[in-house]
Design an enzyme around this catalytic site. Structure first.
Site, mmCIF file in Angstrom:
data_model
loop_
_atom_site.group_PDB
_atom_site.id
_atom_site.type_symbol
_atom_site.label_atom_id
_atom_site.label_comp_id
_atom_site.label_asym_id
_atom_site.label_seq_id
_atom_site.Cartn_x
_atom_site.Cartn_y
_atom_site.Cartn_z
ATOM 1 N N GLU A 9 -7.208 -12.558 5.977
ATOM 2 C CA GLU A 9 -6.150 -11.990 6.834
ATOM 3 C C GLU A 9 -6.633 -12.121 8.275
ATOM 4 O O GLU A 9 -6.096 -12.889 9.060
ATOM 5 C CB GLU A 9 -5.902 -10.519 6.451
ATOM 6 N N HIS A 30 -8.148 -8.364 -0.643
ATOM 7 C CA HIS A 30 -7.686 -8.865 0.646
ATOM 8 C C HIS A 30 -8.745 -9.844 1.161
ATOM 9 O O HIS A 30 -9.945 -9.513 1.177
ATOM 10 C CB HIS A 30 -7.550 -7.726 1.656
ATOM 11 N N ASP A 52 2.685 -2.753 4.449
ATOM 12 C CA ASP A 52 2.796 -1.350 4.879
ATOM 13 C C ASP A 52 4.146 -1.175 5.584
ATOM 14 O O ASP A 52 4.207 -1.068 6.810
ATOM 15 C CB ASP A 52 1.642 -1.017 5.838
ATOM 16 N N HIS A 101 0.863 -1.181 0.000
ATOM 17 C CA HIS A 101 0.000 0.000 0.000
ATOM 18 C C HIS A 101 0.897 1.227 0.000
ATOM 19 O O HIS A 101 1.670 1.411 0.956
ATOM 20 C CB HIS A 101 -0.901 -0.002 1.232
HETATM 21 N N1 HPA Z 1 -5.333 -5.168 5.436
HETATM 22 C C1 HPA Z 1 -6.391 -4.444 5.107
HETATM 23 N N2 HPA Z 1 -6.303 -3.183 4.725
HETATM 24 C C2 HPA Z 1 -5.101 -2.621 4.647
HETATM 25 C C3 HPA Z 1 -3.966 -3.323 4.975
HETATM 26 C C4 HPA Z 1 -4.087 -4.675 5.375
HETATM 27 O O1 HPA Z 1 -3.120 -5.394 5.695
HETATM 28 N N3 HPA Z 1 -2.935 -2.465 4.819
HETATM 29 C C5 HPA Z 1 -3.440 -1.290 4.379
HETATM 30 N N4 HPA Z 1 -4.757 -1.376 4.281
HETATM 31 ZN ZN ZN Z 2 -2.602 -5.116 2.497
#
Ligand code: HPA
Ligand code: ZN
Length: 334
Positions: free
Chosen positions: A201, A198, A280, A20
């Site tokens: 996670e 995504h 990030d 990101h």
């Molecule tokens: N997950 C979801 N949203 C995000 C992430 C992440 O790891 N990093 C930046 N936005």
């Molecule tokens: Zn991410």
């Protein structure tokens, strides 16, 4: 770890598929931009900012991450942010990148879509001509906002569609399943864009299934919770749908308690097309090299495994076969 191992990992040609741009904003640049733009920061110093980066989950992090982005106002800021990341890539021999940006984080503050995308795209073009780093850009929708807001963003993006190759889905996962965005992803596909999301996670394996079946993603971002579902694991092996895994992110956000618990190499050995990425880096303690180093230190990753992870990234990337072959040659002639 020996200096030789560290250097080998740093010099290994690498590809980044889950990054990101807003998450690459280092505290030093945050301060510089705050001063340049007369934006007040709730921090006194770089040290104080770094101390605030102790997160217990994804939402903890997102609250600080969106606040940090407030210093980005004009085209030059987006250029400087992107350029700083690309210089880091150059130092770490990252030769191809497919970064995300979150337009809604900026347009919701009154910044035009054009300012954001022209600043980012200019830096990506400079990286190709000056550093030899190729790229494909991915526009993410914030999943804690509505599908209508995502549709509106896609409309704003349309005049600039040549600047990006895919749409993605990020922000707070739990309670915001992929299928909430089925219509906007369908529209994006009709426009010729690829899709990623995504999933898995913090959210359940079920969200990985709906990212694949409803959003028709080419890759799943994170996806580590696939291990909870044997049928899904088999599907990932059979189809080779790639997962863009982010080890340091996962430990910093407490998805895994410790790097020694991380399952990325288990999945690799089971034949899943897993890749390693930094997510990030300014917030999670490291860029690509640091992520590879963490796997070598905590999981005894071998050189063969490191090379296979990069091979997977090449195969998972959105470039044509000619560039894939060039990337592979750079990896194997290293
Ligand atoms: N997950 C979801 N949203 C995000 C992430 C992440 O790891 N990093 C930046 N936005
Ligand atoms: Zn991410």
């Amino acid at each position: 770890m020996t200096a030789a191992t560290h250097d080998w990992l740093n010099n290994l040609p690498k590809i980044e598929l889950h990054l990101h741009l807003e998450g690459s904003l280092e505290p030093e640049l945050m301060f510089t931009l705050a001063k340049r733009n007369n934006v007040e920061l709730p921090f006194e110093s770089v040290d104080q900012i770094r101390k605030a980066y102790a997160f217990s989950n994804l939402q903890d992090f997102l609250d600080i991450y969106y606040q940090g982005a407030n210093v980005l106002l004009v085209e030059r800021d987006f250029y400087d942010l992107t350029w700083a990341y690309l210089q880091k890539c150059h130092e770490q021999n990252v030769i191809h990148v497919e970064p995300f940006f979150d337009p809604q984080t900026h347009t919701d503050r009154g910044i035009s879509f054009e300012v954001v995308i022209t600043g980012i795209s200019r830096a990506l073009r400079d990286a190709e001509s000056k550093l030899g780093i190729t790229s494909r850009l991915i526009m993410c929708f914030l999943r804690h906002l509505s599908e209508e807001a995502a549709l509106d963003t896609l409309t704003q993006a349309q005049p600039f569609i040549k600047h990006f190759i895919a749409v993605g889905l990020d922000s707070s996962e739990k309670g915001h399943p992929p299928e909430k965005f089925s219509r906007v992803f369908e529209k994006a596909r009709e426009l010729g864009l690829l899709t990623v999301a995504h999933a898995g996670e913090e959210g359940p394996a079920k969200y990985i299934w709906t990212a694949i079946n409803d959003l028709k993603v080419s890759r799943v971002d994170h996806g580590v919770n696939a291990l909870d579902d044997p049928a899904l694991m088999q599907h990932l092996v059979d189809t080779q749908i790639p997962l863009t895994v982010c080890p340091l992110s996962n430990t910093r956000l407490c998805v895994f308690d410790d790097m020694s618990q991380h399952t990325v190499l288990t999945m690799l050995d089971q034949g899943v097309c897993v890749t390693v990425n930094s997510d990030d880096p300014a917030y999670f303690g490291g860029y690509m090299t640091e992520n590879f180093v963490a796997l070598a230190e905590s999981l005894n990753m071998t050189e063969e495994q490191a090379i296979q992870l990069v091979r997977n990234s090449i195969s998972a990337s959105f470039v044509d076969d000619a560039r894939k072959n060039e990337l592979l040659a750079l990896l194997l002639n290293d």
